[in-house]
Design a protein around this motif. Structure first.
Motif, PDB file in Angstrom:
ATOM      1  N   LYS A  85       0.112   4.210  -2.471  1.00 51.35           N
ATOM      2  CA  LYS A  85      -0.997   5.073  -2.080  1.00 51.35           C
ATOM      3  C   LYS A  85      -0.601   5.966  -0.904  1.00 51.35           C
ATOM      4  CE  LYS A  85      -5.240   3.682  -2.829  1.00 51.35           C
ATOM      5  NZ  LYS A  85      -6.552   3.025  -2.699  1.00 51.35           N
ATOM      6  N   GLU A 110      -7.551  -5.730   4.450  1.00 49.36           N
ATOM      7  CA  GLU A 110      -8.019  -4.360   4.183  1.00 49.36           C
ATOM      8  C   GLU A 110      -7.423  -3.857   2.872  1.00 49.36           C
ATOM      9  OE1 GLU A 110     -10.305  -2.411   5.790  1.00 49.36           O
ATOM     10  OE2 GLU A 110     -10.714  -4.354   6.756  1.00 49.36           O
ATOM     11  N   SER A 111      -7.996  -2.764   2.405  1.00 48.42           N
ATOM     12  CA  SER A 111      -7.628  -2.250   1.081  1.00 48.42           C
ATOM     13  C   SER A 111      -6.132  -1.937   0.956  1.00 48.42           C
ATOM     14  CB  SER A 111      -8.434  -0.981   0.801  1.00 48.42           C
ATOM     15  OG  SER A 111      -7.942  -0.369  -0.365  1.00 48.42           O
ATOM     16  N   ASN A 165       0.828  -1.216   0.000  1.00 42.23           N
ATOM     17  CA  ASN A 165       0.000   0.000   0.000  1.00 42.23           C
ATOM     18  C   ASN A 165       0.865   1.270   0.000  1.00 42.23           C
ATOM     19  OD1 ASN A 165      -2.584   1.020  -0.112  1.00 42.23           O
ATOM     20  ND2 ASN A 165      -2.697   1.351   2.109  1.00 42.23           N
ATOM     21  N   THR A 202      -9.230   6.035   0.730  1.00 44.02           N
ATOM     22  CA  THR A 202      -9.858   4.694   0.687  1.00 44.02           C
ATOM     23  C   THR A 202     -11.373   4.846   0.547  1.00 44.02           C
ATOM     24  OG1 THR A 202     -10.206   4.556   3.083  1.00 44.02           O
ATOM     25  CG2 THR A 202      -8.095   3.732   2.241  1.00 44.02           C
ATOM     26  N   ASP A 203     -12.000   3.757   0.009  1.00 39.43           N
ATOM     27  CA  ASP A 203     -13.452   3.772  -0.173  1.00 39.43           C
ATOM     28  C   ASP A 203     -14.168   3.895   1.167  1.00 39.43           C
ATOM     29  OD1 ASP A 203     -12.769   3.381  -2.713  1.00 39.43           O
ATOM     30  OD2 ASP A 203     -13.803   1.472  -3.020  1.00 39.43           O
ATOM     31  N   GLY A 234     -10.230  -1.578  -2.630  1.00 38.46           N
ATOM     32  CA  GLY A 234     -11.239  -1.433  -1.581  1.00 38.46           C
ATOM     33  C   GLY A 234     -12.654  -1.530  -2.121  1.00 38.46           C
ATOM     34  N   GLY A 265      -5.422  -1.293  -2.438  1.00 37.42           N
ATOM     35  CA  GLY A 265      -5.558  -0.738  -3.777  1.00 37.42           C
ATOM     36  C   GLY A 265      -5.344  -1.795  -4.840  1.00 37.42           C
ATOM     37  N   ARG A 322     -11.254  11.853  -4.279  1.00 39.87           N
ATOM     38  CA  ARG A 322     -10.350  10.724  -4.186  1.00 39.87           C
ATOM     39  C   ARG A 322      -9.068  11.060  -4.912  1.00 39.87           C
ATOM     40  NH1 ARG A 322     -12.062   5.545  -2.754  1.00 39.87           N
ATOM     41  NH2 ARG A 322      -9.836   5.161  -2.961  1.00 39.87           N
ATOM     42  N   ASP A 349      -7.718   6.645  -8.288  1.00 38.37           N
ATOM     43  CA  ASP A 349      -8.839   5.853  -7.762  1.00 38.37           C
ATOM     44  C   ASP A 349      -9.732   5.370  -8.911  1.00 38.37           C
ATOM     45  OD1 ASP A 349     -10.799   4.952  -5.783  1.00 38.37           O
ATOM     46  OD2 ASP A 349     -12.007   6.605  -6.605  1.00 38.37           O
TER      47      ASP A 349
END
Lengths: 442, 310
Positions: A81, B97-98, A78, B216-217, B71, B100, B181, B185
């Protein structure tokens, strides 16, 4: 030496001496200002980039540590991001070139954006380790581009060069002005010194001339003094001679007149004693009386020769007037006598000398001058008795008359000079004669 | 002549001194800068063109299923995984969890997960891994607003004006709280594809930090839900499946509904896909097949998602 003291040479010398030595300094200034400033700017900005880069790396490590704690298994996937998030909120740096996250094994797990170092775009990398406990999980590398700093450094090169050039030029002209001003002052001082030197030379020269003049005058005075001494010595000798001569003359005249008379008187007295006739005695008596008369007369004459009796009887002024008038009446020459002593009293010697001069002069006037008028003037000027005897006679040639040698002139002159006076005579053929006597009267 | 030589020597000395000072000053400065640059130069592995991350990670033998990625997939995949666990109690399935779509691709590449979740088409750089891309659902990208917003719809023009900062209030005068976002995204990308002006406004807002950016979403949904007058791009499926009180605005009067998507009136839709390695485990493949089953299609539809186009 003269060349060294030349004002122009000194002034030019200063310029030639100082200004060429200024050039290296000016070049140094120019280079230091333009080049070293840029290096300094570059160096300072590199420091700033390092600080910023390190700060970014620390921020990312902090965020990644949170991510690592919440996602211990997949945190590293991650990171892209997270870096984007960090870039959008935390990292605002126009010089940020790239962010790279590597594992402890130097494996790249994230690189954003994917950039390689460019030759003409130097990039510095600042790193920060992501440690949790004693385990190293990752290292964040933040690449900061030097392109902007380099560009800005180069962009200020020209202004700095001009600034340096202007300062150097300003310094050069300022120093040049100082040198010139100094030269002018030096020139002015040298001119003053030169003027003072010339003045000193002039004063020295004048001083020398004056010393020379004074020396010359002193020598003349000394010579004159010597002459006067000689003259005095001569006069003293002459006075001695005259005194001796006068004594001899008096002795001779006493011998001739009084002595002979006394001898004759003795003889007459002897004859009278031996004579028996009264007539003879009477005759001898008469003869004796005659002898006595003659002796008296002769004695009077002798005494008169020593000091004019008129002076004693009539006084000096009156005796002189009588003397002149006596001559005038005998010769028929018109006379004018003027005596004004302003109450002053002449010494006996002076009175006799002046009387004899008047007597001798009048004798000469009567005998030789063929004058119609004679003027005798006696006065007192300052401390001198001044006697003038002027006639309108035929005069004479002073040289032909052997100077003071003739007509008793020498005797007159000597008589006056013995008393410290001066005797002068002015005469010319056909123009009369003037005798001028000046004698201290006290 | 002697004097002249002497002066020349002094000048020469001064010049030499000057040049030496300049030379040494510059040399010292250059050296100090060089030293600093050298000490901060890029490490050798950064210079290497051989990028280690492109090396496939080996998959060690295991039986559990690890799922991670975008996500947008998570609400639905978590439901599917839950059903799968109920049917296969012996199975071990974990939905992370996200991280991406990109993170999912990388994690799959490295062999740390078994199934990657993506909500966007694979990029060229990702296609070369040769993953099996298996679409299993679609979700409608919507402009979600807080429940207190009275507006029901929005025009694309208004949307662009909002994200450009020109429109700041709702029709009732309420302030608009804009959330955006990050550019990459997948929901954003759907709108960007059809609304280039919206992309431009977004990027400009992103650069100027005009609005808060959500990464994140889950956070985006929370932000819209909990703010007053909030607006942001979200997935319809996530709203429905989680029963969130977020309004989905009509765009240009078109409701973001199954029907409007199917008849092509509402174009903002994104596909959700599984990624599998060819050398992946059987357990992973079995889970994917399970999700593609007809029974699960019903579940997908019931969660507010659409089935992928065939």
């Amino acid at each position: 030496m003269k060349e060294k003291l030349s004002i122009q040479n000194i002034a030019q010398g200063h310029e030639k001496f100082v200004l060429p030595r200024m050039l290296p300094l000016i070049v140094l200034l120019l280079v230091l200002i333009s080049t070293i400033s840029i290096y300094t700017y570059f160096s300072i900005n590199i420091g700033k980039l390092e600080d910023r880069g390190r700060g970014v790396a620390k921020q990312l490590v902090y965020i990644l540590r949170v991510e690592l704690s919440s996602k211990p298994y997949l945190w590293k996937y991650n990171t892209a991001k997270i870096v984007e998030f960090a870039k959008s909120y935390l990292i605002e740096d126009r010089d940020l070139w790239a962010v790279v996250v590597t594992t402890a094994n130097d494996e790249i797990i994230m690189e954003q954006p994917v950039r390689r170092r460019e030759k003409h775009n130097p990039v510095i990398y600042l790193s920060e380790n992501l440690d949790l406990g004693e385990e190293r999980h990752a290292t964040v590398w933040v690449g900061m581009s030097l392109a902007r700093v380099k560009r800005e450094a180069l962009s200020i090169l020209l202004p700095l060069f001009f600034a340096g050039f202007s300062m150097a030029l300003g310094l050069y002209f300022y120093v040049k002005k100082i040198v010139r001003d100094s030269n002018l002052k030096i020139k002015s001082l040298l001119e003053e010194i030169e003027e003072a030197r010339q003045e000193l030379i002039r004063v020295n020269r004048n001083l020398e001339e004056r010393v020379e003049e004074r020396t010359s005058k002193l020598q003349e005075a000394l010579l004159e003094l010597e002459n006067s001494r000689n003259e005095i010595a001569k006069l003293a000798a002459k006075t001695q001679v005259l005194n001796e001569e006068e004594k001899r003359q008096i002795a001779r005249e006493l011998h001739d007149a009084v002595g002979q008379a006394l001898v004759a008187l003795r003889l007459n007295l002897d004859l009278m004693e031996r004579s028996e006739s009264s007539e003879e005695k009477e005759k001898i008596k008469m003869d004796t009386l005659n002898l006595i008369e003659n002796a008296i007369e002769e004695t009077r004459r002798v005494v008169s020769n020593l000091r004019p009796p008129a002076i004693d009887s009539l006084g000096f002024e009156e005796s002189v007037i009588r003397l002149v008038e006596g001559f005038a009446s005998k010769s028929g020459i018109e006379s004018d006598v003027s005596i004004n002593l302003h109450g002053g009293k002449l010494s006996n010697a002076v009175e006799i000398a002046l009387y004899r001069v008047v007597q001798e002069a009048m004798t000469n006037v009567v005998r030789h001058s063929h004058a119609k008028k004679v003027v005798v003037c006696l006065s007192v000027i300052d401390s001198n008795a001044v006697l003038e005897i002027v006639d309108d006679g035929i005069g004479f040639d002073f040289k032909l008359k052997d100077g003071f040698g003739g007509c008793g002139l020498k005797g007159m002159k000597e008589r006056i000079e013995i008393l410290g006076g001066t005797f002068m005579i002015e005469t010319k053929l056909g123009k009369g004669t003037k005798i001028l006597v000046k004698i201290p009267y006290v | 002549m002697k004097k002249g030589v002497k002066i020349f020597s002094v000048e020469l000395t001064l010049w030499i001194l000057t040049l030496l000072i300049i030379f040494f000053s510059i040399a010292v400065l250059r050296y100090s800068i060089f030293k600093r640059l050298k000490s901060n130069s890029a490490p050798a592995f950064l210079e290497s063109e051989k990028i280690q991350r492109e090396v496939f990670g080996k998959i060690m033998p295991h039986h559990d299923i690890k799922i991670a990625g975008s996500g947008s997939n998570l609400p639905l995949v978590k439901v599917l995984a839950s059903i799968y666990r109920q049917i296969n109690p012996q199975s071990e399935i974990t939905v992370y969890e996200s991280i991406g779509s990109s993170g999912g691709v990388k994690a799959l590449r490295d062999g740390v997960i078994d199934i990657g979740l993506v909500s966007r088409p694979l990029k060229d750089g990702e296609k070369k891994y040769g993953f099996l891309e298996i679409p299993y659902a679609r979700t409608i990208a919507v402009i979600g607003v807080s429940s207190d917003v009275l507006d029901d719809g929005i025009s694309t023009k208004e949307l662009i004006e909002i994200y450009s900062g020109r429109k700041k209030r709702w029709r009732d005068g309420r302030w608009i709280t804009v959330f955006q976002r990050e550019s990459s995204d997948s929901t954003n990308e759907v709108f960007f594809r059809f609304l280039p002006e919206f992309r431009k406004a977004n990027e400009e807002a992103y650069k100027t930090h005009r609005f808060r950016v959500i990464f994140t979403d889950r956070e985006m949904l929370d932000a819209i839900n909990e703010s007053s007058g909030g607006i942001g791009p979200v997935d319809s499926g996530a709203i429905v499946s989680q029963r969130l009180p977020i309004k989905q605005l009509k765009i240009n009067g078109i409701l973001p509904s199954y029907e409007n998507v199917e008849n092509g009136l509402y174009p903002y839709v994104k596909t959700l896909s599984f990624l599998l390695r060819k050398d992946g485990t059987n357990e992973a493949k079995e889970f994917v097949e399970f999700c593609l089953s007809a029974k699960m299609s019903e579940v997908i539809l019931s969660q507010g998602y659409l089935l992928p186009k065939k």
